[in-house]
Design an enzyme around this catalytic site. Structure first.
Site, PDB file in Angstrom:
ATOM      1  N   TYR A  97       6.233 -13.116  -8.812  1.00 49.47           N
ATOM      2  CA  TYR A  97       6.680 -13.233 -10.201  1.00 49.47           C
ATOM      3  C   TYR A  97       7.406 -14.544 -10.490  1.00 49.47           C
ATOM      4  CZ  TYR A  97       8.307 -11.870 -14.837  1.00 49.47           C
ATOM      5  OH  TYR A  97       8.529 -11.836 -16.184  1.00 49.47           O
ATOM      6  N   LYS A 104       0.119 -12.923   7.576  1.00 53.01           N
ATOM      7  CA  LYS A 104      -0.898 -12.039   7.023  1.00 53.01           C
ATOM      8  C   LYS A 104      -1.504 -12.793   5.850  1.00 53.01           C
ATOM      9  CE  LYS A 104      -1.766  -7.611   4.749  1.00 53.01           C
ATOM     10  NZ  LYS A 104      -1.171  -6.394   4.127  1.00 53.01           N
ATOM     11  N   THR A 160       0.814  -1.208   0.000  1.00 51.99           N
ATOM     12  CA  THR A 160       0.000   0.000   0.000  1.00 51.99           C
ATOM     13  C   THR A 160       0.854   1.268   0.000  1.00 51.99           C
ATOM     14  OG1 THR A 160      -1.718  -1.220   1.175  1.00 51.99           O
ATOM     15  CG2 THR A 160      -1.908   1.168   1.208  1.00 51.99           C
ATOM     16  N   ARG A 219      -1.354 -10.981  -5.964  1.00 56.28           N
ATOM     17  CA  ARG A 219      -0.215 -10.156  -6.384  1.00 56.28           C
ATOM     18  C   ARG A 219       1.029 -10.982  -6.701  1.00 56.28           C
ATOM     19  NH1 ARG A 219      -0.524  -4.677  -5.877  1.00 56.28           N
ATOM     20  NH2 ARG A 219      -2.274  -3.828  -4.697  1.00 56.28           N
TER      21      ARG A 219
END
Length: 293
Positions: free
Chosen positions: A109, A164, A47, A140
């Site tokens: 990735y 998390k 963020t 993500r």
């Protein structure tokens, strides 16, 4: 790790209209969290638009938050990469005396196997001088940390103290909560399912919407931890519309629009991210006005 129970927030990095880091606005944001019941602060997460910050800017953000916080709340620092050795080098060279833990994202990735994810965090755990929160966000990273991998890490390394969990999968979260070792924290990384996760036995949240509406969201989490279900869900449904809106066109565009509506900071974004469109900005502004009546 009681300091990580409750509501943490993933701080944005506010920018001025010239795209430089807005130090004064960042201080206002930190104080806004502290004044409204947030339990801890997370620096340099996704963020924060960390991927677009220079090393000097990262240091500026870290020092600004440390100074503004002035020891009032526990601090967590984002230290993650898809280059394991790079993370280890930072862990070996940075001063972590002001932090209670690091937040380290699963490699993105590269799309490692579960064994690759395990070995990545094994290396981090062995190098880290402070506790580690592992971060699963398959939307993500392109790969999902399975509960079996997380539980294996939690059992094998005592300084891996929490996850998390941001897969957006309540069933996966419940498997983690059911099978975790005693003392290991399952922290929501998805604002919309935070309350169900807490009621299932989770420890709280690292939130985005929570920094825009810290009083209401942190109270919801507190009520959930106290098993005051009806009162907690009343706040959940009060904020649910805003959770959808702030992620509608990507993070942190939505939450930066909230801060603009609150008069705390500009909504400036760095490419490749862009501001939310005029329609969404208007809806966010109307919601902020409604909540702040």
């Amino acid at each position: 790790m009681q300091s990580l129970v409750g509501t943490g927030v993933a701080l944005v990095t506010p920018f001025k209209k010239d795209f430089s880091v807005d130090v004064d606005a960042l201080k206002r944001i930190v104080n806004f969290q502290i004044d409204n019941g947030i339990n801890y602060l997370v620096i340099l997460g996704t963020t924060a638009e960390t991927a677009t910050l220079t090393q000097d800017e990262k240091e500026l953000v870290i020092q600004t938050v440390i100074e503004a916080n002035n020891g009032r709340l526990p601090l967590v620092l984002g230290v993650g990469s898809n280059n394991t050795q790079q993370v280890i080098e930072e862990l070996q060279t940075r001063d972590f005396s002001k932090f209670v833990a690091i937040l380290s994202v699963s490699p993105y990735y590269n799309k490692p196997t579960q064994e690759g994810i395990y070995q990545h965090f094994k290396a981090i755990a062995e190098a880290s001088p402070i506790p580690v929160i592992v971060y699963n966000v398959p939307g993500r990273t392109g790969s999902n940390m399975l509960p079996s991998t997380v539980i294996r890490l939690a059992n094998d390394f005592k300084n891996i103290v929490a996850i998390k969990e941001a897969a957006g999968d309540i069933v996966q979260a419940m498997k983690l909560i059911e099978n975790k070792p005693e003392g290991f924290l399952v922290i929501s990384g998805d604002d919309m399912v935070t309350l169900p996760m807490v009621l299932a036995g989770g420890s709280g949240v690292i939130s985005v919407i929570g920094e825009g509406f810290p009083k209401e969201f942190s109270e919801m989490v507190r009520l959930g931890l106290e098993r005051k279900v009806d009162e907690a869900y009343k706040l959940h449904y009060l904020l649910a519309e805003s959770i959808d809106m702030i992620f509608e066109q990507g993070n942190p565009g939505g939450i930066k629009e909230v801060f603009k509506s609150l008069g705390i900071s500009e909504n400036t974004m760095r490419l490749p991210l862009v501001n939310v469109n005029e329609d969404l900005a208007g809806r966010i502004n109307q919601f902020v006005k409604k909540i702040k009546k």
